[in-house]
Design an enzyme around this catalytic site. Structure first.
Site, PDB file in Angstrom:
ATOM      1  N   ARG A  55       0.820  -1.215   0.000  1.00 39.15           N
ATOM      2  CA  ARG A  55       0.000   0.000   0.000  1.00 39.15           C
ATOM      3  C   ARG A  55       0.853   1.263   0.000  1.00 39.15           C
ATOM      4  NH1 ARG A  55      -2.844   1.288   4.773  1.00 39.15           N
ATOM      5  NH2 ARG A  55      -3.317  -0.915   4.992  1.00 39.15           N
ATOM      6  N   TYR A 108     -14.522  21.907 -10.820  1.00 40.36           N
ATOM      7  CA  TYR A 108     -14.944  20.627 -11.415  1.00 40.36           C
ATOM      8  C   TYR A 108     -16.146  20.103 -10.625  1.00 40.36           C
ATOM      9  CZ  TYR A 108     -14.104  15.664 -12.756  1.00 40.36           C
ATOM     10  OH  TYR A 108     -14.201  14.379 -13.209  1.00 40.36           O
ATOM     11  N   ASP A 180      -6.430  22.378  -8.339  1.00 40.78           N
ATOM     12  CA  ASP A 180      -6.633  21.329  -9.342  1.00 40.78           C
ATOM     13  C   ASP A 180      -5.922  21.840 -10.586  1.00 40.78           C
ATOM     14  OD1 ASP A 180      -7.492  19.721 -11.419  1.00 40.78           O
ATOM     15  OD2 ASP A 180      -9.541  19.517 -10.634  1.00 40.78           O
ATOM     16  N   LYS A 205      -5.728  12.304 -17.440  1.00 37.73           N
ATOM     17  CA  LYS A 205      -5.820  13.151 -18.625  1.00 37.73           C
ATOM     18  C   LYS A 205      -4.482  13.142 -19.377  1.00 37.73           C
ATOM     19  CE  LYS A 205      -9.936  13.702 -17.151  1.00 37.73           C
ATOM     20  NZ  LYS A 205     -10.374  14.635 -16.141  1.00 37.73           N
TER      21      LYS A 205
HETATM   22  C1  LIG Z   1     -11.066  14.485 -14.902  1.00 38.55           C
HETATM   23  C2  LIG Z   1     -10.866  15.603 -13.945  1.00 38.55           C
HETATM   24  C3  LIG Z   1     -10.816  15.375 -12.568  1.00 38.55           C
HETATM   25  C4  LIG Z   1     -11.061  14.028 -11.961  1.00 38.55           C
HETATM   26  O1  LIG Z   1     -10.092  13.099 -12.293  1.00 38.55           O
HETATM   27  P1  LIG Z   1     -10.415  11.527 -12.340  1.00 38.55           P
HETATM   28  O2  LIG Z   1      -9.082  10.951 -12.641  1.00 38.55           O
HETATM   29  O3  LIG Z   1     -11.450  11.321 -13.379  1.00 38.55           O
HETATM   30  O4  LIG Z   1     -10.931  11.164 -10.978  1.00 38.55           O
HETATM   31  C5  LIG Z   1     -10.590  16.450 -11.753  1.00 38.55           C
HETATM   32  N1  LIG Z   1     -10.430  17.691 -12.235  1.00 38.55           N
HETATM   33  C6  LIG Z   1     -10.475  17.954 -13.542  1.00 38.55           C
HETATM   34  C7  LIG Z   1     -10.282  19.348 -14.010  1.00 38.55           C
HETATM   35  C8  LIG Z   1     -10.706  16.922 -14.437  1.00 38.55           C
HETATM   36  O5  LIG Z   1     -10.780  17.193 -15.735  1.00 38.55           O
END
Ligand SMILES: *Cc1c(COP(=O)(O)O)cnc(C)c1O
Length: 391
Positions: A55, A108, A180, A205
């Site tokens: 972990r 988001y 973020d 992404k």
């Molecule tokens: C996709 C996304 C997330 C969440 O990420 P996951 O890997 O899908 O949990 C958070 N913030 C933004 C801006 C995103 O595009």
């Protein structure tokens, strides 16, 4: 060392690669010891890059953590099973009963849902602020404000924030800042260098970049790293070394991909701007994008994501455009090599601090690595269907 070169070298120390080019893919739940001494040493070192128990990660995890730390100038990076886990755990690590968090209104949507659900249930007070507020955020800071959460730009409205100004105000008040930073990637900018405490990415992404992995990562400065690490571990977060391996691979080509995405996106955006159906284009390089000067000031590069607003709401016309696309499939994501399209009729719907209502449908596109001529031809046919179906 230039960024391009760093991207090739990060996480590739001999201790991770052996004699191979890439860091080894090591899967393990159990790490075994051959002597008490060896076991005790591993235990003492377990918060560092030492294998102890699955972990806590394996060598593959440590190679990626080290890569992210180097790219973001961070004291430590924690890897999560997805971006939302990285965001929500970071919030939980610094908020408790009676605390207050200031959250950007363009956040988001699932992050907002987590705040309204779990954080409220645990007695955390939430207020939302205008993404364009800048240093005026000072007047919203309360006695119990513990965290300011940023996201720049919002992934639909594309509003850019004055990150250094907000980080400075937060620092003056002893408030922790987290952003973020999925849109920027570590190549677009480095929030820790702008005074932010935690930079969070959905590695789902651009970092992995091939639409086949869920992964998240949060990088922190010295001030907050140990608290973030301890809390994230307590929550049981860990990610599969197989997925992390894909992220390490993705990093090597990320700059190349981003440049092509950005180049294609810019050409598509310029073309869209000329279309009579389009009210305005929210592409970071255009003045019609809110906070565009902050993009110019704070970002080293763009990417393939932007939105545009149509002049009117016409659901039937919108549907006939979306139904016939050849290259732009509909999908709730972005950052892979392929083009995507989504539309929404009410960007201001869940907003609390600001009331932005686009003139018509808000359409978000992710411009992939296809030839730009093919993408423009696809959008051209789509907008022609839109106009033909218009009432
Ligand atoms: C996709 C996304 C997330 C969440 O990420 P996951 O890997 O899908 O949990 C958070 N913030 C933004 C801006 C995103 O595009």
């Amino acid at each position: 060392m230039k960024t391009s070169t760093r991207l090739i070298n990060v996480g590739r120390k001999a201790k991770y690669t052996g004699t191979a080019v890439n860091p080894r893919l090591v899967r393990a739940s159990t790490i075994t010891y051959h002597s008490v001494d060896e076991m005790e040493r591993a235990k003492a070192e377990r918060d560092n890059y030492t294998q102890y128990y699955g972990r806590r990660g394996t060598e593959t995890t440590f190679a990626f953590r080290e890569a992210m730390c180097e790219l973001e100038n961070a004291a430590g990076a924690y890897v999560f099973p997805c971006g939302s886990a990285a965001i929500n755990s970071s919030l939980l690590a610094f908020l408790g009963q009676g605390d207050h968090v200031l959250m950007v209104d363009s956040v988001y949507e699932p992050t907002r849902e987590f705040a309204e659900g779990t954080l409220k249930r645990f007695g955390v007070e939430i207020s939302y602020y205008d993404p364009l507020i800048g240093s005026d955020i000072e007047r919203l800071i309360q006695e119990n404000t513990k965290v300011i959460f940023l996201e720049s730009p919002g992934s639909w409205s594309m509003e850019f924030q004055d990150v250094p100004a907000i980080a400075q105000v937060a620092r003056n008040h002893g408030v922790v800042t987290m952003i973020d930073n999925t849109f920027a990637t570590p190549l677009g900018n480095r929030p820790l260098d702008m005074g932010v405490d935690i930079s969070i990415h959905s590695a789902t992404k651009y970092i992995t970049g091939h639409s086949d992995v869920m992964l998240g990562v949060a990088s922190a400065n010295e001030r907050v790293w140990s608290q973030l690490q301890a809390n994230s571990f307590e929550l049981g977060h860990c990610a599969s070394p197989d997925d992390i391996y894909q992220a390490l691979k993705g990093l090597r080509t990320m700059e190349l991909r981003l440049r092509q995405h950005a180049d294609n996106a810019r050409q598509v955006a310029e073309w869209l701007q000329q279309r009579p159906e389009v009210d305005h284009v929210r592409h970071p390089a255009f003045a019609s994008c809110p906070g565009n000067e902050l993009f110019q000031r704070d970002f080293d590069m763009g990417n393939g994501l932007f939105s545009f607003v149509l002049k009117r709401h016409d659901q039937a016309a919108m549907d006939s455009m979306l139904d016939g696309m050849r290259h732009f499939r509909m999908g709730f994501s972005w950052g892979g090599y392929e083009s995507l399209i989504l539309s929404t009729s009410g960007a201001g719907g869940t907003r609390k601090a600001t009331d932005w209502q686009p003139a018509g449908h808000l359409v978000r596109v992710h411009i992939g690595l296809e030839a730009v001529e093919d993408l423009i031809a696809d959008l051209d046919a789509g907008l022609n269907r839109y106009t033909a179906a218009g009432s």
